[in-house]
Design an enzyme around this catalytic site. Structure first.
Site, PDB file in Angstrom:
ATOM      1  N   ASP A   8      21.495 -29.255  46.095  1.00 28.32           N
ATOM      2  CA  ASP A   8      21.249 -28.980  47.507  1.00 28.32           C
ATOM      3  C   ASP A   8      20.898 -27.499  47.592  1.00 28.32           C
ATOM      4  O   ASP A   8      21.687 -26.644  47.218  1.00 28.32           O
ATOM      5  CB  ASP A   8      22.517 -29.288  48.327  1.00 28.32           C
ATOM      6  CG  ASP A   8      22.308 -29.050  49.815  1.00 28.32           C
ATOM      7  OD1 ASP A   8      21.249 -29.437  50.330  1.00 28.32           O
ATOM      8  OD2 ASP A   8      23.203 -28.468  50.458  1.00 28.32           O
ATOM      9  N   GLU A 102      16.123 -32.249  47.027  1.00 23.84           N
ATOM     10  CA  GLU A 102      15.520 -32.586  48.318  1.00 23.84           C
ATOM     11  C   GLU A 102      14.083 -32.065  48.341  1.00 23.84           C
ATOM     12  O   GLU A 102      13.822 -30.956  47.888  1.00 23.84           O
ATOM     13  CB  GLU A 102      16.333 -31.888  49.406  1.00 23.84           C
ATOM     14  CG  GLU A 102      16.244 -32.535  50.747  1.00 23.84           C
ATOM     15  CD  GLU A 102      17.207 -31.872  51.736  1.00 23.84           C
ATOM     16  OE1 GLU A 102      17.259 -32.345  52.866  1.00 23.84           O
ATOM     17  OE2 GLU A 102      17.874 -30.871  51.371  1.00 23.84           O
ATOM     18  N   CYS A 155      28.830 -39.719  54.330  1.00 24.69           N
ATOM     19  CA  CYS A 155      30.027 -39.487  53.520  1.00 24.69           C
ATOM     20  C   CYS A 155      29.710 -39.969  52.104  1.00 24.69           C
ATOM     21  O   CYS A 155      29.325 -41.120  51.916  1.00 24.69           O
ATOM     22  CB  CYS A 155      31.208 -40.276  54.096  1.00 24.69           C
ATOM     23  SG  CYS A 155      32.608 -40.388  52.960  1.00 24.69           S
ATOM     24  N   CYS A 158      32.187 -43.097  51.126  1.00 27.17           N
ATOM     25  CA  CYS A 158      32.064 -44.467  51.647  1.00 27.17           C
ATOM     26  C   CYS A 158      30.684 -44.776  52.233  1.00 27.17           C
ATOM     27  O   CYS A 158      30.403 -45.905  52.605  1.00 27.17           O
ATOM     28  CB  CYS A 158      33.157 -44.745  52.685  1.00 27.17           C
ATOM     29  SG  CYS A 158      32.863 -43.899  54.260  1.00 27.17           S
ATOM     30  N   CYS A 174      35.527 -37.334  57.034  1.00 23.63           N
ATOM     31  CA  CYS A 174      34.837 -38.581  57.371  1.00 23.63           C
ATOM     32  C   CYS A 174      35.685 -39.384  58.354  1.00 23.63           C
ATOM     33  O   CYS A 174      36.866 -39.646  58.094  1.00 23.63           O
ATOM     34  CB  CYS A 174      34.574 -39.388  56.109  1.00 23.63           C
ATOM     35  SG  CYS A 174      33.887 -41.023  56.467  1.00 23.63           S
ATOM     36  N   CYS A 177      36.636 -42.948  56.396  1.00 24.11           N
ATOM     37  CA  CYS A 177      37.590 -43.082  55.274  1.00 24.11           C
ATOM     38  C   CYS A 177      38.533 -41.889  55.131  1.00 24.11           C
ATOM     39  O   CYS A 177      39.417 -41.888  54.285  1.00 24.11           O
ATOM     40  CB  CYS A 177      36.850 -43.332  53.962  1.00 24.11           C
ATOM     41  SG  CYS A 177      35.966 -41.879  53.347  1.00 24.11           S
ATOM     42  N   ASP A 184      28.123 -28.791  51.610  1.00 19.22           N
ATOM     43  CA  ASP A 184      27.024 -28.669  50.652  1.00 19.22           C
ATOM     44  C   ASP A 184      27.225 -29.519  49.408  1.00 19.22           C
ATOM     45  O   ASP A 184      26.280 -30.116  48.884  1.00 19.22           O
ATOM     46  CB  ASP A 184      26.830 -27.198  50.254  1.00 19.22           C
ATOM     47  CG  ASP A 184      26.531 -26.326  51.477  1.00 19.22           C
ATOM     48  OD1 ASP A 184      25.812 -26.809  52.371  1.00 19.22           O
ATOM     49  OD2 ASP A 184      27.019 -25.186  51.542  1.00 19.22           O
TER      50      ASP A 184
END
Length: 200
Positions: A8, A102, A155, A158, A174, A177, A184
């Site tokens: 990232d 990305e 997340c 999950c 999250c 979960c 990051d």
């Protein structure tokens, strides 16, 4: 090498890996910016003096000397940056078989005037270009994940989409979960998962 990694890219840190490593953004331009401004001011003053006395610039020794000084600072910034990018891209392509990243729209991002200088300083495009050809050399795979993939909203435990987060939110929990995420690192894990799913 069987390692796969997600990256990232950021401004606070240059790059955050799915393995949890945060690589500092050295801000090469920023670190020498004040010195550069000083020397450039001197250069324009010397230009004014030359004009006032109707002297040709190539005959003005002071102007020429100053011009070299400014050029050297630019060169130093470029060399430091290139060295950093080469070392990092070499290490990542040595250590990993698949690198997921990305697909950033750098040209579009630079249009944001507040961030333009920082984004140019960080040289993401050059970094991706180096990863690209080094992966090709070493028989690695570079996977570019769609820039609209919501890497910082999902997340990584999950898969629940927790919605958009303001940039100042660096950690979140999250709602599905209860996992606590570093924004990051979570994003880089999602980039890796998404990138690998495209290969499988």
């Amino acid at each position: 090498v069987a390692n796969n990694i997600g990256l990232d890219l950021g401004l606070t840190h240059f790059c955050i890996t799915s393995a949890g490593e945060k690589i500092d953004n050295n801000r090469f331009y920023r670190s020498l910016e004040q010195r550069l401004i000083r020397e450039q001011r001197k250069l324009s003053k010397r230009l004014e003096v030359a004009k006032k006395h109707n002297r040709k610039l190539d005959e003005c020794r002071n102007y020429q000397k100053q011009k070299v000084k400014v050029a050297r600072i630019h060169e130093k910034i470029a060399n430091q940056r290139t060295d950093f990018l080469h070392k990092l891209s070499s290490r990542l392509t040595d250590e990993n078989q698949i690198i997921c990243i990305e697909d950033l729209n750098v040209k579009g991002l630079v249009k944001n005037h507040k961030l333009a200088k920082s984004i140019s300083d960080v040289s993401w495009s050059e970094f991706v270009r180096q990863l690209d050809y080094k992966c090709a050399w070493k028989g690695r795979t570079l996977v570019k994940v769609d820039r609209f993939f919501p890497s910082s909203q999902l997340c990584s435990s999950c898969g629940h989409n927790d919605g958009k987060k303001e940039l100042n939110i660096r950690e979140w929990i999250c709602s599905n979960c209860g996992t606590i995420h570093d924004r990051d690192i979570n994003a880089s894990i999602n980039i890796k998962t998404e990138g690998l799913s495209g290969i499988a």
